[in-house]
Write an enzyme that holds these catalytic residues in place. Sequence first.
Site, PDB file in Angstrom:
ATOM      1  CB  THR A   1      -0.904   0.003   1.252  1.00  0.00           C
ATOM      2  OG1 THR A   1      -1.534   1.277   1.386  1.00  0.00           O
ATOM      3  CG2 THR A   1      -0.116  -0.262   2.526  1.00  0.00           C
ATOM      4  CG  ASP A   2      -1.124   5.014  -0.999  1.00  0.00           C
ATOM      5  OD1 ASP A   2      -1.674   4.391  -0.068  1.00  0.00           O
ATOM      6  OD2 ASP A   2      -1.706   5.894  -1.670  1.00  0.00           O
TER       7      ASP A   2
ATOM      8  CE1 TYR B   1      -3.443  -2.648   5.592  1.00  0.00           C
ATOM      9  CE2 TYR B   1      -3.325  -0.294   5.115  1.00  0.00           C
ATOM     10  CZ  TYR B   1      -3.374  -1.606   4.676  1.00  0.00           C
ATOM     11  OH  TYR B   1      -3.337  -1.887   3.321  1.00  0.00           O
TER      12      TYR B   1
HETATM   13  P1  NAD Z   1      -9.721  -7.303   1.970  1.00  0.00           P
HETATM   14  O1  NAD Z   1      -9.764  -7.048   3.442  1.00  0.00           O
HETATM   15  O2  NAD Z   1     -10.915  -7.040   1.154  1.00  0.00           O
HETATM   16  O3  NAD Z   1      -9.340  -8.852   1.728  1.00  0.00           O
HETATM   17  C1  NAD Z   1      -8.338  -9.502   2.461  1.00  0.00           C
HETATM   18  C2  NAD Z   1      -8.477 -11.007   2.217  1.00  0.00           C
HETATM   19  O4  NAD Z   1      -7.434 -11.676   2.961  1.00  0.00           O
HETATM   20  C3  NAD Z   1      -9.808 -11.587   2.708  1.00  0.00           C
HETATM   21  O5  NAD Z   1     -10.349 -12.448   1.736  1.00  0.00           O
HETATM   22  C4  NAD Z   1      -9.417 -12.359   3.967  1.00  0.00           C
HETATM   23  O6  NAD Z   1     -10.264 -13.483   4.215  1.00  0.00           O
HETATM   24  C5  NAD Z   1      -7.996 -12.784   3.639  1.00  0.00           C
HETATM   25  N1  NAD Z   1      -7.215 -13.047   4.843  1.00  0.00           N
HETATM   26  C6  NAD Z   1      -7.095 -12.223   5.927  1.00  0.00           C
HETATM   27  N2  NAD Z   1      -6.332 -12.823   6.877  1.00  0.00           N
HETATM   28  C7  NAD Z   1      -5.932 -14.020   6.348  1.00  0.00           C
HETATM   29  C8  NAD Z   1      -5.119 -15.079   6.835  1.00  0.00           C
HETATM   30  N3  NAD Z   1      -4.572 -15.029   8.070  1.00  0.00           N
HETATM   31  N4  NAD Z   1      -4.901 -16.159   6.044  1.00  0.00           N
HETATM   32  C9  NAD Z   1      -5.454 -16.217   4.811  1.00  0.00           C
HETATM   33  N5  NAD Z   1      -6.263 -15.258   4.299  1.00  0.00           N
HETATM   34  C10 NAD Z   1      -6.492 -14.169   5.071  1.00  0.00           C
HETATM   35  O7  NAD Z   1      -8.462  -6.526   1.441  1.00  0.00           O
HETATM   36  P2  NAD Z   1      -8.242  -5.738   0.067  1.00  0.00           P
HETATM   37  O8  NAD Z   1      -8.736  -4.367   0.224  1.00  0.00           O
HETATM   38  O9  NAD Z   1      -8.695  -6.573  -1.039  1.00  0.00           O
HETATM   39  O10 NAD Z   1      -6.628  -5.658   0.058  1.00  0.00           O
HETATM   40  C11 NAD Z   1      -5.860  -6.731  -0.469  1.00  0.00           C
HETATM   41  C12 NAD Z   1      -4.383  -6.383  -0.359  1.00  0.00           C
HETATM   42  O11 NAD Z   1      -4.114  -5.191  -1.072  1.00  0.00           O
HETATM   43  C13 NAD Z   1      -3.927  -6.139   1.085  1.00  0.00           C
HETATM   44  O12 NAD Z   1      -2.631  -6.686   1.220  1.00  0.00           O
HETATM   45  C14 NAD Z   1      -3.898  -4.626   1.198  1.00  0.00           C
HETATM   46  O13 NAD Z   1      -2.945  -4.215   2.145  1.00  0.00           O
HETATM   47  C15 NAD Z   1      -3.508  -4.228  -0.198  1.00  0.00           C
HETATM   48  N6  NAD Z   1      -3.983  -2.895  -0.650  1.00  0.00           N
HETATM   49  C16 NAD Z   1      -5.305  -2.558  -0.535  1.00  0.00           C
HETATM   50  C17 NAD Z   1      -5.741  -1.326  -1.030  1.00  0.00           C
HETATM   51  C18 NAD Z   1      -7.193  -0.903  -0.968  1.00  0.00           C
HETATM   52  O14 NAD Z   1      -7.512   0.230  -1.335  1.00  0.00           O
HETATM   53  N7  NAD Z   1      -8.118  -1.749  -0.539  1.00  0.00           N
HETATM   54  C19 NAD Z   1      -4.810  -0.456  -1.609  1.00  0.00           C
HETATM   55  C20 NAD Z   1      -3.472  -0.840  -1.698  1.00  0.00           C
HETATM   56  C21 NAD Z   1      -3.077  -2.069  -1.219  1.00  0.00           C
HETATM   57  O1  DAU Z   2      -4.165   4.031   0.395  1.00  0.00           O
HETATM   58  C1  DAU Z   2      -4.387   2.655   0.299  1.00  0.00           C
HETATM   59  C2  DAU Z   2      -5.241   2.196   1.454  1.00  0.00           C
HETATM   60  O2  DAU Z   2      -6.559   2.673   1.208  1.00  0.00           O
HETATM   61  C3  DAU Z   2      -5.242   0.687   1.644  1.00  0.00           C
HETATM   62  O3  DAU Z   2      -3.954   0.247   1.968  1.00  0.00           O
HETATM   63  C4  DAU Z   2      -6.228   0.273   2.747  1.00  0.00           C
HETATM   64  O4  DAU Z   2      -6.295  -1.144   2.823  1.00  0.00           O
HETATM   65  C5  DAU Z   2      -7.595   0.832   2.396  1.00  0.00           C
HETATM   66  O5  DAU Z   2      -8.504   0.532   3.453  1.00  0.00           O
HETATM   67  C6  DAU Z   2      -7.534   2.333   2.163  1.00  0.00           C
HETATM   68  O6  DAU Z   2      -7.255   3.032   3.411  1.00  0.00           O
HETATM   69  P1  DAU Z   2      -8.038   4.377   3.821  1.00  0.00           P
HETATM   70  O7  DAU Z   2      -7.944   4.507   5.295  1.00  0.00           O
HETATM   71  O8  DAU Z   2      -7.598   5.530   3.001  1.00  0.00           O
HETATM   72  O9  DAU Z   2      -9.530   3.972   3.347  1.00  0.00           O
HETATM   73  P2  DAU Z   2     -10.965   4.184   4.010  1.00  0.00           P
HETATM   74  O10 DAU Z   2     -11.978   3.780   3.001  1.00  0.00           O
HETATM   75  O11 DAU Z   2     -11.065   3.557   5.362  1.00  0.00           O
HETATM   76  O12 DAU Z   2     -11.037   5.760   4.213  1.00  0.00           O
HETATM   77  C7  DAU Z   2     -10.892   6.660   3.116  1.00  0.00           C
HETATM   78  C8  DAU Z   2     -10.948   8.077   3.673  1.00  0.00           C
HETATM   79  O13 DAU Z   2     -12.274   8.332   4.143  1.00  0.00           O
HETATM   80  C9  DAU Z   2     -10.035   8.298   4.855  1.00  0.00           C
HETATM   81  O14 DAU Z   2      -9.511   9.617   4.804  1.00  0.00           O
HETATM   82  C10 DAU Z   2     -10.953   8.160   6.064  1.00  0.00           C
HETATM   83  C11 DAU Z   2     -12.288   8.665   5.539  1.00  0.00           C
HETATM   84  N1  DAU Z   2     -13.479   8.018   6.133  1.00  0.00           N
HETATM   85  C12 DAU Z   2     -13.536   6.657   6.128  1.00  0.00           C
HETATM   86  C13 DAU Z   2     -14.631   6.006   6.667  1.00  0.00           C
HETATM   87  C14 DAU Z   2     -14.707   4.480   6.682  1.00  0.00           C
HETATM   88  C15 DAU Z   2     -14.511   8.787   6.639  1.00  0.00           C
HETATM   89  O15 DAU Z   2     -14.462  10.031   6.619  1.00  0.00           O
HETATM   90  N2  DAU Z   2     -15.591   8.150   7.180  1.00  0.00           N
HETATM   91  C16 DAU Z   2     -15.710   6.784   7.221  1.00  0.00           C
HETATM   92  O16 DAU Z   2     -16.718   6.256   7.739  1.00  0.00           O
END
Ligand code: NAD
Ligand code: DAU
Length: 347
Positions: free
Chosen positions: A130-131, A155
């Site tokens: 992640t960033d 995290y």
């Molecule tokens: P998510 O929470 O939707 O999915 C995570 C998955 O991992 C789930 O299916 C969960 O069951 C599985 N998991 C968790 N713990 C586990 C364990 N101990 N063993 C096996 N499986 C397990 O997450 P996401 O948003 O899809 O993110 C996926 C990856 O991308 C993560 O590594 C996250 O850090 C990274 N990432 C996410 C974002 C974002 O915006 N969501 C951005 C950049 C990077």
């Molecule tokens: O930047 C990449 C990351 O983006 C990933 O690594 C993480 O897994 C992913 O969850 C996401 O993190 P953020 O914390 O940026 O995402 P989130 O959707 O939780 O929140 C986005 C922005 O919105 C953040 O500034 C917090 C704000 N927010 C979030 C929630 C859930 C609110 O204001 N209200 C809310 O209820």
Amino acid sequence: MHLLITGGAGFIGSHVIRHFVTTYPDYTITNLDKLTYAGNLENLRDVEGHPNYRFVKSDITDSAAMLVLFEKERFDGVIHLAAESHVDRSIASPTEFVMTNVLGTVNLLNAARALWKEDFNGKLFYHVSTDEVYGALGKEGVFTETTSYDPHSPYSASKASSDHFVRAYHDTYGMPVVISNCSNNYGPYQFPEKLIPLFINNIRNNKPLPVYGRGENVRDWLWVVDHAQAIDVICHKGRRGETYNIGGRNEWKNIDLIRLLCRIMDRKLQRQEGESESLIEYVTDRAGHDFRYAIDSSKLQKELGWIPSLQFEEGLEKTVDWYLANQEWLDNVTSGVYKSYYRKMYG
Ligand code: NAD
Ligand code: DAU
């Protein structure tokens, strides 16, 4: 090519699985997922019948299980996405993040090393990160691949630590690794605890929209299918030992994004203009809330030719359409019914 994709039942993982299963019918794709609250096999209904797809329910924190699985399946490559991914949950329970994100990653590295020994020819350990590891920006500047790590939440600290371990296995044992650090993803199948699906679900149910602080924080949003495409390009063409930043060059102040979302929802639900916006409630800010993220992905664009495919307004509209067309998915997730899908499918 036998590829292990971890976390494939989650949001991004399910898009990566769909992309690889359909684009590379000659690869065998094994999805390893523990099915935590965030893992949902309903996300993969359309690909689960493909002959090159398999699912294994397992936990990456179980080191013995990982060694046995790697020895049995003899994977050629790993794309590692499994993680605890929600910042607010990490503030409430940090230890789970250390277990899965740090220890789980080290267990996978050890299992890959035990299987591949020193014969790394044609092998790859791809770590999806992640960033947020780079910390927070002020009003100016962007994260590049050489920006120093400065994580603030449990995290991001756990993801930073896992990135360091992956690099250490490259530098110490010569393991062919690659890391990508991506900005905020959005699109179908995202668990409705994250900003965009949470707010779509709340607007649909006329529930308050909790905006942290003054809504001034800035995020860089990327269409999740573009992330899956970038992972493919990096997996096949990325230089081993390198890091690639992935982002949309698409910065939005939270409150501006939320207002745009409200306008789209009013239109789609045929509500009066301003009706959704009236649900906004400013609430106590997230502890340690990073002010701004912005990603410079020019290395990926120049070296490997990847560019995002969608403009944000178009992507957000598509996202809203998907959630409104899949309200059963949203209801199953929010009620917990989706957990019975595994029992139905796999006993
Ligand atoms: P998510 O929470 O939707 O999915 C995570 C998955 O991992 C789930 O299916 C969960 O069951 C599985 N998991 C968790 N713990 C586990 C364990 N101990 N063993 C096996 N499986 C397990 O997450 P996401 O948003 O899809 O993110 C996926 C990856 O991308 C993560 O590594 C996250 O850090 C990274 N990432 C996410 C974002 C974002 O915006 N969501 C951005 C950049 C990077
Ligand atoms: O930047 C990449 C990351 O983006 C990933 O690594 C993480 O897994 C992913 O969850 C996401 O993190 P953020 O914390 O940026 O995402 P989130 O959707 O939780 O929140 C986005 C922005 O919105 C953040 O500034 C917090 C704000 N927010 C979030 C929630 C859930 C609110 O204001 N209200 C809310 O209820």
